[in-house]
Scaffold this motif. Sequence first.
Motif, PDB file in Angstrom:
ATOM      1  N   GLY A  25       0.791  -1.210   0.000  1.00 46.69           N
ATOM      2  CA  GLY A  25       0.000   0.000   0.000  1.00 46.69           C
ATOM      3  C   GLY A  25       0.822   1.259   0.000  1.00 46.69           C
ATOM      4  O   GLY A  25       0.304   2.343   0.291  1.00 46.69           O
ATOM      5  N   VAL A  26       2.115   1.166  -0.327  1.00 45.42           N
ATOM      6  CA  VAL A  26       3.010   2.315  -0.357  1.00 45.42           C
ATOM      7  C   VAL A  26       3.331   2.653  -1.807  1.00 45.42           C
ATOM      8  O   VAL A  26       3.711   1.778  -2.581  1.00 45.42           O
ATOM      9  N   ALA A  27       3.178   3.901  -2.178  1.00 46.47           N
ATOM     10  CA  ALA A  27       3.501   4.332  -3.531  1.00 46.47           C
ATOM     11  C   ALA A  27       5.010   4.521  -3.672  1.00 46.47           C
ATOM     12  O   ALA A  27       5.720   4.789  -2.689  1.00 46.47           O
ATOM     13  N   THR A  28       5.504   4.379  -4.879  1.00 46.03           N
ATOM     14  CA  THR A  28       6.929   4.568  -5.153  1.00 46.03           C
ATOM     15  C   THR A  28       7.099   5.513  -6.338  1.00 46.03           C
ATOM     16  O   THR A  28       6.184   5.684  -7.145  1.00 46.03           O
ATOM     17  N   THR A  29       8.285   6.080  -6.428  1.00 42.32           N
ATOM     18  CA  THR A  29       8.569   7.019  -7.507  1.00 42.32           C
ATOM     19  C   THR A  29       9.199   6.353  -8.718  1.00 42.32           C
ATOM     20  O   THR A  29       9.436   7.022  -9.722  1.00 42.32           O
ATOM     21  N   LYS A  30       9.502   5.064  -8.618  1.00 42.43           N
ATOM     22  CA  LYS A  30      10.121   4.339  -9.724  1.00 42.43           C
ATOM     23  C   LYS A  30       9.366   3.040  -9.967  1.00 42.43           C
ATOM     24  O   LYS A  30       8.966   2.348  -9.014  1.00 42.43           O
ATOM     25  N   ALA A  31       9.205   2.694 -11.233  1.00 44.87           N
ATOM     26  CA  ALA A  31       8.511   1.443 -11.564  1.00 44.87           C
ATOM     27  C   ALA A  31       9.290   0.231 -11.073  1.00 44.87           C
ATOM     28  O   ALA A  31       8.705  -0.823 -10.816  1.00 44.87           O
ATOM     29  N   TRP A  32      10.604   0.377 -10.934  1.00 45.15           N
ATOM     30  CA  TRP A  32      11.439  -0.759 -10.540  1.00 45.15           C
ATOM     31  C   TRP A  32      11.736  -0.800  -9.041  1.00 45.15           C
ATOM     32  O   TRP A  32      12.539  -1.617  -8.587  1.00 45.15           O
TER      33      TRP A  32
END
Length: 293
Positions: A25-32
Amino acid sequence: MKKILFLAILWGVAAGCYTPLNNSGVATTKAWLDIPAKKTDFDGKQFDSCYQFRLRFVPSDAEAALDLRESCIDACCWRSEKEEVILDFNKNFERDLKYYGRATRYTPGQITLKVGHSSLINTTGVRVFPRGAISSNGTVKLKAETVEDPVRLAQIENAARLLQVRRNARLADQRAAEEEEEAALFYDDPAVQQRAQALVQRQEGARIDRYFYNLNKTYRKKGYVFLLSQRLYSARPLGDYVYRVSCNAKVQSGTQAQHLQNRTVSCGVWRADLPKQTVSPMDGTARRIKALD
Protein backbone atom coordinates in the motif's frame (compact mmCIF):
# COMPACT_ATOMS: atom_id res chain seq x y z
CA MET A 1 2.89 23.10 6.92
CA LYS A 2 3.15 24.67 3.46
CA LYS A 3 6.89 24.12 3.55
CA ILE A 4 6.46 20.42 4.38
CA LEU A 5 3.89 20.00 1.61
CA PHE A 6 6.18 21.78 -0.85
CA LEU A 7 9.14 19.49 0.06
CA ALA A 8 6.97 16.41 -0.33
CA ILE A 9 5.80 17.55 -3.76
CA LEU A 10 9.35 18.43 -4.74
CA TRP A 11 10.50 14.90 -3.74
CA GLY A 12 7.87 13.38 -5.95
CA VAL A 13 8.74 15.60 -8.91
CA ALA A 14 12.51 15.03 -8.55
CA ALA A 15 12.05 11.27 -8.32
CA GLY A 16 9.92 10.96 -11.42
CA CYS A 17 6.35 11.20 -10.11
CA TYR A 18 5.72 7.45 -10.44
CA THR A 19 3.11 6.65 -7.77
CA PRO A 20 1.49 3.21 -8.22
CA LEU A 21 0.76 1.34 -5.00
CA ASN A 22 2.83 -1.71 -4.07
CA ASN A 23 1.48 -4.75 -2.23
CA SER A 24 2.15 -2.96 1.04
CA GLY A 25 0.00 0.00 0.00
CA VAL A 26 3.01 2.32 -0.36
CA ALA A 27 3.50 4.33 -3.53
CA THR A 28 6.93 4.57 -5.15
CA THR A 29 8.57 7.02 -7.51
CA LYS A 30 10.12 4.34 -9.72
CA ALA A 31 8.51 1.44 -11.56
CA TRP A 32 11.44 -0.76 -10.54
CA LEU A 33 11.23 0.08 -6.81
CA ASP A 34 9.08 -2.40 -4.90
CA ILE A 35 7.90 -2.23 -1.26
CA PRO A 36 6.97 -5.79 -0.22
CA ALA A 37 6.49 -4.90 3.49
CA LYS A 38 6.21 -1.96 5.89
CA LYS A 39 6.08 -1.21 9.60
CA THR A 40 3.48 1.16 11.08
CA ASP A 41 2.85 2.69 14.50
CA PHE A 42 -0.37 2.57 16.53
CA ASP A 43 -1.79 5.38 14.44
CA GLY A 44 -1.19 3.45 11.24
CA LYS A 45 1.60 5.71 10.08
CA GLN A 46 4.56 4.08 8.39
CA PHE A 47 7.90 4.41 10.16
CA ASP A 48 9.86 1.80 8.19
CA SER A 49 9.57 -0.20 4.98
CA CYS A 50 11.36 -3.05 3.23
CA TYR A 51 12.32 -2.05 -0.30
CA GLN A 52 13.56 -4.14 -3.25
CA PHE A 53 15.00 -3.17 -6.64
CA ARG A 54 13.64 -4.93 -9.74
CA LEU A 55 16.60 -4.40 -12.05
CA ARG A 56 17.79 -5.92 -15.31
CA PHE A 57 21.44 -5.73 -16.37
CA VAL A 58 22.96 -5.27 -19.83
CA PRO A 59 25.26 -7.09 -20.31
CA SER A 60 23.72 -9.78 -18.11
CA ASP A 61 27.17 -10.90 -16.89
CA ALA A 62 27.40 -7.72 -14.83
CA GLU A 63 24.87 -9.19 -12.41
CA ALA A 64 27.45 -11.80 -11.33
CA ALA A 65 29.70 -9.00 -10.01
CA LEU A 66 27.14 -8.14 -7.32
CA ASP A 67 25.94 -9.71 -4.10
CA LEU A 68 22.27 -9.65 -5.12
CA ARG A 69 20.98 -10.09 -1.57
CA GLU A 70 23.17 -7.35 -0.11
CA SER A 71 22.27 -5.16 -3.08
CA CYS A 72 18.55 -5.49 -2.23
CA ILE A 73 17.79 -7.17 -5.56
CA ASP A 74 17.12 -10.79 -4.53
CA ALA A 75 15.72 -9.76 -1.13
CA CYS A 76 14.18 -6.62 0.33
CA CYS A 77 16.13 -4.39 2.72
CA TRP A 78 14.72 -2.42 5.64
CA ARG A 79 15.14 1.30 5.13
CA SER A 80 15.99 1.82 8.81
CA GLU A 81 19.00 -0.48 8.41
CA LYS A 82 20.17 0.56 4.95
CA GLU A 83 19.14 3.81 3.27
CA GLU A 84 21.93 3.69 0.69
CA VAL A 85 22.98 0.88 -1.62
CA ILE A 86 26.13 0.94 -3.75
CA LEU A 87 26.21 -1.37 -6.76
CA ASP A 88 29.97 -1.94 -7.13
CA PHE A 89 30.55 -3.75 -10.40
CA ASN A 90 34.37 -3.54 -10.25
CA LYS A 91 34.75 -4.69 -6.64
CA ASN A 92 36.53 -7.90 -7.65
CA PHE A 93 38.23 -6.57 -10.78
CA GLU A 94 41.80 -6.46 -9.42
CA ARG A 95 41.42 -9.83 -7.71
CA ASP A 96 40.08 -11.54 -10.84
CA LEU A 97 42.75 -9.97 -13.06
CA LYS A 98 45.51 -11.19 -10.72
CA TYR A 99 44.06 -14.70 -10.37
CA TYR A 100 42.66 -15.42 -13.84
CA GLY A 101 44.80 -13.08 -15.94
CA ARG A 102 41.62 -11.69 -17.47
CA ALA A 103 38.79 -9.60 -15.99
CA THR A 104 35.92 -7.37 -17.07
CA ARG A 105 35.84 -3.70 -16.11
CA TYR A 106 32.46 -1.97 -16.18
CA THR A 107 31.55 1.68 -16.69
CA PRO A 108 30.09 3.16 -14.61
CA GLY A 109 31.92 1.11 -12.00
CA GLN A 110 29.54 2.11 -9.21
CA ILE A 111 25.90 3.15 -9.02
CA THR A 112 24.59 4.61 -5.77
CA LEU A 113 20.91 4.28 -4.81
CA LYS A 114 19.57 6.43 -1.96
CA VAL A 115 16.13 5.49 -0.65
CA GLY A 116 13.86 7.91 1.24
CA HIS A 117 10.22 8.12 2.27
CA SER A 118 7.70 10.95 2.50
CA SER A 119 5.13 10.22 5.22
CA LEU A 120 3.03 13.16 4.06
CA ILE A 121 2.19 11.60 0.69
CA ASN A 122 3.03 8.00 1.71
CA THR A 123 5.56 7.65 -1.09
CA THR A 124 8.95 5.98 -1.14
CA GLY A 125 11.46 7.27 -3.62
CA VAL A 126 14.98 6.48 -4.76
CA ARG A 127 17.66 8.79 -6.14
CA VAL A 128 20.25 7.40 -8.56
CA PHE A 129 23.86 8.55 -8.89
CA PRO A 130 25.09 9.02 -11.54
CA ARG A 131 21.82 10.28 -12.96
CA GLY A 132 20.43 8.28 -15.84
CA ALA A 133 22.38 5.14 -14.94
CA ILE A 134 19.09 3.22 -14.61
CA SER A 135 16.33 3.55 -17.20
CA SER A 136 12.67 4.05 -16.32
CA ASN A 137 11.95 0.32 -16.73
CA GLY A 138 14.85 -0.71 -14.44
CA THR A 139 17.47 -1.52 -17.08
CA VAL A 140 21.08 -0.94 -16.06
CA LYS A 141 23.21 -0.51 -19.19
CA LEU A 142 26.96 -0.75 -18.68
CA LYS A 143 30.01 -0.57 -20.90
CA ALA A 144 32.14 -3.69 -20.53
CA GLU A 145 35.87 -3.81 -21.26
CA THR A 146 37.94 -6.99 -21.07
CA VAL A 147 41.38 -6.37 -19.56
CA GLU A 148 44.17 -8.97 -19.82
CA ASP A 149 47.44 -9.52 -17.98
CA PRO A 150 49.76 -11.25 -20.52
CA VAL A 151 52.23 -12.35 -17.82
CA ARG A 152 49.55 -14.03 -15.70
CA LEU A 153 47.92 -15.63 -18.76
CA ALA A 154 51.29 -17.12 -19.72
CA GLN A 155 51.68 -18.50 -16.18
CA ILE A 156 48.25 -20.12 -16.35
CA GLU A 157 49.02 -21.62 -19.76
CA ASN A 158 52.32 -23.04 -18.53
CA ALA A 159 50.63 -24.49 -15.44
CA ALA A 160 47.98 -26.16 -17.62
CA ARG A 161 50.69 -27.59 -19.87
CA LEU A 162 52.56 -28.95 -16.84
CA LEU A 163 49.39 -30.58 -15.53
CA GLN A 164 48.90 -32.27 -18.90
CA VAL A 165 52.47 -33.55 -18.88
CA ARG A 166 51.98 -35.00 -15.40
CA ARG A 167 48.70 -36.58 -16.46
CA ASN A 168 50.37 -38.19 -19.47
CA ALA A 169 53.12 -39.48 -17.20
CA ARG A 170 50.58 -41.04 -14.84
CA LEU A 171 48.80 -42.70 -17.75
CA ALA A 172 52.12 -44.05 -19.00
CA ASP A 173 52.86 -45.46 -15.54
CA GLN A 174 49.42 -47.08 -15.43
CA ARG A 175 49.92 -48.66 -18.84
CA ALA A 176 53.30 -49.98 -17.74
CA ALA A 177 51.75 -51.49 -14.62
CA GLU A 178 49.00 -53.11 -16.69
CA GLU A 179 51.56 -54.58 -19.04
CA GLU A 180 53.42 -55.98 -16.07
CA GLU A 181 50.28 -57.65 -14.70
CA GLU A 182 49.39 -59.12 -18.08
CA ALA A 183 52.79 -60.66 -18.69
CA ALA A 184 52.39 -64.39 -19.05
CA LEU A 185 55.97 -65.60 -19.05
CA PHE A 186 58.29 -65.06 -16.09
CA TYR A 187 62.00 -65.63 -15.83
CA ASP A 188 63.04 -65.90 -12.17
CA ASP A 189 66.62 -67.00 -12.59
CA PRO A 190 68.62 -64.83 -10.10
CA ALA A 191 71.61 -64.77 -12.43
CA VAL A 192 69.49 -63.36 -15.24
CA GLN A 193 67.96 -60.79 -12.89
CA GLN A 194 71.46 -59.67 -11.93
CA ARG A 195 72.24 -59.23 -15.62
CA ALA A 196 69.21 -56.93 -15.91
CA GLN A 197 70.38 -54.93 -12.89
CA ALA A 198 73.89 -54.70 -14.30
CA LEU A 199 72.50 -53.47 -17.63
CA VAL A 200 70.70 -50.59 -15.87
CA GLN A 201 73.81 -49.71 -13.84
CA ARG A 202 76.00 -49.77 -16.92
CA GLN A 203 73.76 -47.64 -19.14
CA GLU A 204 72.18 -45.27 -16.60
CA GLY A 205 74.62 -45.33 -13.67
CA ALA A 206 76.34 -42.06 -14.67
CA ARG A 207 73.01 -40.21 -14.97
CA ILE A 208 71.85 -41.63 -11.63
CA ASP A 209 75.09 -40.39 -10.02
CA ARG A 210 74.45 -36.94 -11.51
CA TYR A 211 70.87 -37.03 -10.21
CA PHE A 212 72.04 -37.64 -6.64
CA TYR A 213 74.76 -35.02 -7.05
CA ASN A 214 72.14 -32.41 -8.01
CA LEU A 215 69.86 -33.57 -5.21
CA ASN A 216 72.71 -33.17 -2.71
CA LYS A 217 73.36 -29.61 -3.98
CA THR A 218 69.69 -28.72 -3.56
CA TYR A 219 69.64 -29.99 0.03
CA ARG A 220 72.84 -28.15 0.93
CA LYS A 221 71.50 -24.85 -0.45
CA LYS A 222 68.59 -25.21 1.95
CA GLY A 223 70.94 -25.89 4.86
CA TYR A 224 70.29 -29.63 5.06
CA VAL A 225 72.76 -32.47 5.47
CA PHE A 226 72.36 -35.16 2.80
CA LEU A 227 74.47 -38.34 2.99
CA LEU A 228 74.15 -41.00 0.31
CA SER A 229 75.14 -44.53 1.32
CA GLN A 230 74.02 -47.78 -0.25
CA ARG A 231 72.31 -48.05 -3.62
CA LEU A 232 70.00 -51.04 -4.13
CA TYR A 233 68.59 -52.61 -7.28
CA SER A 234 65.81 -55.18 -7.56
CA ALA A 235 64.49 -56.83 -10.72
CA ARG A 236 61.13 -58.35 -11.50
CA PRO A 237 60.46 -60.28 -14.72
CA LEU A 238 57.97 -58.93 -17.25
CA GLY A 239 58.43 -61.77 -19.70
CA ASP A 240 60.68 -62.67 -22.63
CA TYR A 241 63.81 -61.69 -20.66
CA VAL A 242 62.52 -58.18 -20.08
CA TYR A 243 62.77 -56.92 -16.48
CA ARG A 244 61.38 -54.14 -14.34
CA VAL A 245 64.39 -52.87 -12.40
CA SER A 246 63.77 -50.63 -9.38
CA CYS A 247 66.59 -48.43 -8.12
CA ASN A 248 66.60 -47.12 -4.54
CA ALA A 249 69.26 -45.52 -2.38
CA LYS A 250 69.70 -45.42 1.38
CA VAL A 251 70.32 -41.84 2.55
CA GLN A 252 70.60 -39.91 5.77
CA SER A 253 69.30 -36.35 5.90
CA GLY A 254 68.44 -33.65 8.40
CA THR A 255 69.20 -30.15 9.57
CA GLN A 256 71.95 -31.25 11.97
CA ALA A 257 74.66 -33.85 11.52
CA GLN A 258 73.96 -35.26 14.99
CA HIS A 259 70.30 -35.90 14.26
CA LEU A 260 70.01 -37.46 10.82
CA GLN A 261 67.08 -39.56 9.70
CA ASN A 262 67.35 -42.68 7.59
CA ARG A 263 65.41 -42.50 4.33
CA THR A 264 65.01 -44.36 1.09
CA VAL A 265 65.12 -42.26 -2.09
CA SER A 266 64.04 -43.63 -5.45
CA CYS A 267 66.39 -43.40 -8.40
CA GLY A 268 63.82 -44.59 -10.89
CA VAL A 269 62.06 -47.65 -12.23
CA TRP A 270 63.64 -48.96 -15.44
CA ARG A 271 62.75 -51.42 -18.17
CA ALA A 272 65.72 -53.60 -18.98
CA ASP A 273 65.42 -55.55 -22.24
CA LEU A 274 68.19 -58.14 -22.22
CA PRO A 275 67.76 -59.44 -25.80
CA LYS A 276 67.86 -55.88 -27.18
CA GLN A 277 70.32 -54.61 -24.56
CA THR A 278 68.23 -51.46 -24.01
CA VAL A 279 67.14 -49.59 -20.90
CA SER A 280 64.13 -47.24 -20.84
CA PRO A 281 62.37 -45.31 -18.03
CA MET A 282 59.12 -46.59 -16.54
CA ASP A 283 58.23 -43.85 -14.05
CA GLY A 284 58.56 -40.09 -13.62
CA THR A 285 61.81 -40.22 -11.66
CA ALA A 286 63.49 -42.38 -14.28
CA ARG A 287 62.29 -40.02 -17.02
CA ARG A 288 63.80 -37.03 -15.22
CA ILE A 289 67.10 -38.89 -14.81
CA LYS A 290 67.07 -39.97 -18.45
CA ALA A 291 66.72 -36.32 -19.47
CA LEU A 292 69.92 -35.32 -17.67
CA ASP A 293 72.85 -34.48 -19.96
